[in-house]
Each structure stands twice: as structure tokens, then as C-alpha cells.
Motif scaffolding. Structure first.
Motif: not given
Length: 263
Positions: A194-203, A211-220
Motif C-alpha cells: 500500500i505504501a508503494w500505491m501511495c507514492i504517486v499521491a505523495a509525490e 520521484g517515480v510518481g513525479r515522473l508519471i505526472l510529468k508525462y501525464a
């Protein structure tokens, strides 16, 4: 050939076969769709190589994104363990403590971590934002599993040492804690997932661009699906391997626990 070795090879074979089947179906579906929003495995691999060699749109390499995310994950997860395990043990050993505070604990348990984002933005800064949201996701699985495991300790074991006059502290150290450790380890595995599931929201709310979550959001924001899927797969693969390591350690540490399986 030993039965265990044969079963391990069969398990590995079927897992590899599953990956091949999924990759094949993905490839065929991407060809049929012929859409930039459903990239083929080849396009995803090309995006992965580009992120590793050239970095993202700001020149930050994939390795840096992974490193920062893992540091945040471990910080929030460690905080969840440090608080969740002792609190679960205490409330399991003294049920009145839990019964008299459950009106506070249980409603909070059902609030998703993403709902805390506005409060985290206002009250927290920097690294604490990441750790707080990840801690929220990991805490309750660890806490609840620990709490319930204490109530399931075999009463026969407890009563036997009581007959011989063992004090409560001895019962806790020698009977309760060893009995609940396997369940606590299971709760930790769930909490880590669940901690890994929360990483996108946290970042998403952090000020840093790494951060991987921030990377996803950049390209989103750019609607570049290949890089988005790379970020998603990185989270999934790292989480998978961390879970596998957890399972291996758990099997070695708790080798004494008998497992029952029906073929």
C-alpha cells in the motif's frame, strides 16, 4: 529429482509463460488499436531506454527517480512499523484500550490517504509530506494485523506457563510475541504494498521534481503514455521484488511454522 525443486521449476515456468502470454496479447491489441495512447511493448521499451540513458524532459535519470522514491517509501514504511507494531501489541494485550478508542481509530482507518493531501499541503513541508502520506497508507494494515494476531494467540500455551507461575512479562516475551511475529510480517508486506500505491499521491504534492510518481505526472501532462507506463511498471516491478525478498526472509526466519497445503 526432489519434489520441491520440481515444483519450483514448474512455478517459474508458468510465471514466465504468463508474462509471455500477457506481452503477446498486449502487442496484438496495440497493433489492432494503432493508437499513441496504447503503446506497444516495443515503444514502452524504447521509452525505458530513453529515460535510463537521456533522462526525462528535465534531464533527470530514471535511476534518480527510483532512488528518491525508495527513500521516501522506506521512511514512511519505517515510521508505520515503529508506531503500528507497538500500538497493535498494546491494544491487543489490553483490549479495553482499543475498545475505548475505536471511535477515533476506525473512522480514520477508512479515510484514503489521498483525502489527506489538502491538509498535508497546508500543514507540512518538504520530505514530511511524502513520509506522512506513505505512513498513512502503511500504518493501518500493520496495526490491525498486529492487533488481531494478539487475540489469536493459542490460549493453551498461555495457560500452561501460567500454571507454572510465569509472570505477565514472561508470557508476553516468550509466548505472545513469538506467536504473532509471522502475522506481523504479513501485515508489513501488505503495508509495504500500500505504501508503494501511495507514492504517486505523495509525490504529486511534493515540491521536488524527482520521484517515480513525479515522473508519471510529468508525462501525464504531455499525454506521453509510453513514459507513463514505464513509471507504472517500475513501481510494480520494484514492489514485486521487494515482496519476494520479504517472502524469502519470512520463510527462513519462520521456518518453524508449519504450513498446510492441499494439492
Amino acid at each position: 529429482m526432489k519434489t520441491g525443486s520440481l515444483e519450483t521449476k514448474k512455478t517459474l515456468f508458468y510465471n514466465v509463460l504468463s508474462l509471455v502470454v500477457v506481452a503477446t496479447m498486449w502487442t496484438l491489441f496495440s497493433w489492432w488499436q494503432n493508437s499513441p495512447f496504447f503503446p506497444s511493448p516495443g515503444a514502452i521499451w524504447k521509452a525505458f531506454v530513453g529515460l535510463v540513458t537521456r533522462g526525462d524532459i528535465e534531464g533527470i535519470g530514471l535511476g534518480s527517480h527510483i532512488l528518491y522514491s525508495m527513500i521516501r517509501i522506506f521512511a514512511g514504511f519505517a515510521a508505520a512499523c515503529v508506531l503500528g507494531i507497538p500500538l497493535g501489541l498494546a491494544m491487543g494485550l489490553w483490549p479495553k484500550l482499543y475498545n475505548r478508542t475505536r471511535s477515533v481509530l476506525e473512522p480514520i482507518r477508512f479515510i484514503p490517504p489521498i483525502a489527506w493531501i489538502p491538509m498535508a499541503i497546508v500543514l507540512l513541508v518538504g520530505f514530511s509530506r511524502y513520509a506522512f502520506l506513505i505512513w498513512l497508507g502503511a500504518f493501518f494494515p500493520i496495526f490491525i494485523t498486529t492487533l488481531l494476531s494478539v487475540t489469536r494467540v493459542n490460549p493453551v500455551h498461555v495457560n500452561v506457563v501460567k500454571v507454572f507461575g510465569a509472570p505477565r512479562s514472561y508470557i508476553i516475551r516468550k509466548i505472545v510475541i513469538p506467536s504473532v511475529l509471522p502475522d506481523i510480517a504479513t501485515g508489513m508486506r501488505v503495508g509495504l504494498g500500500i505504501a508503494w500505491m501511495c507514492i504517486v499521491a505523495a509525490e504529486m504534492i511534493g515540491g521536488e521534481m524527482v520521484g517515480v510518481g513525479r515522473l508519471i505526472l510529468k508525462y501525464a501532462e504531455l499525454l506521453r503514455m509510453s513514459e507513463i507506463i514505464v513509471g507504472m511498471l517500475v513501481i510494480g516491478v520494484i514492489g514485486f521484488f521487494m515482496n519476494e525478498v520479504f517472502i524469502i526472509v519470512e520463510r527462513k526466519v519462520f521456518r518453524w511454522r508449519a504450513e498446510v497445503s492441499i494439492d
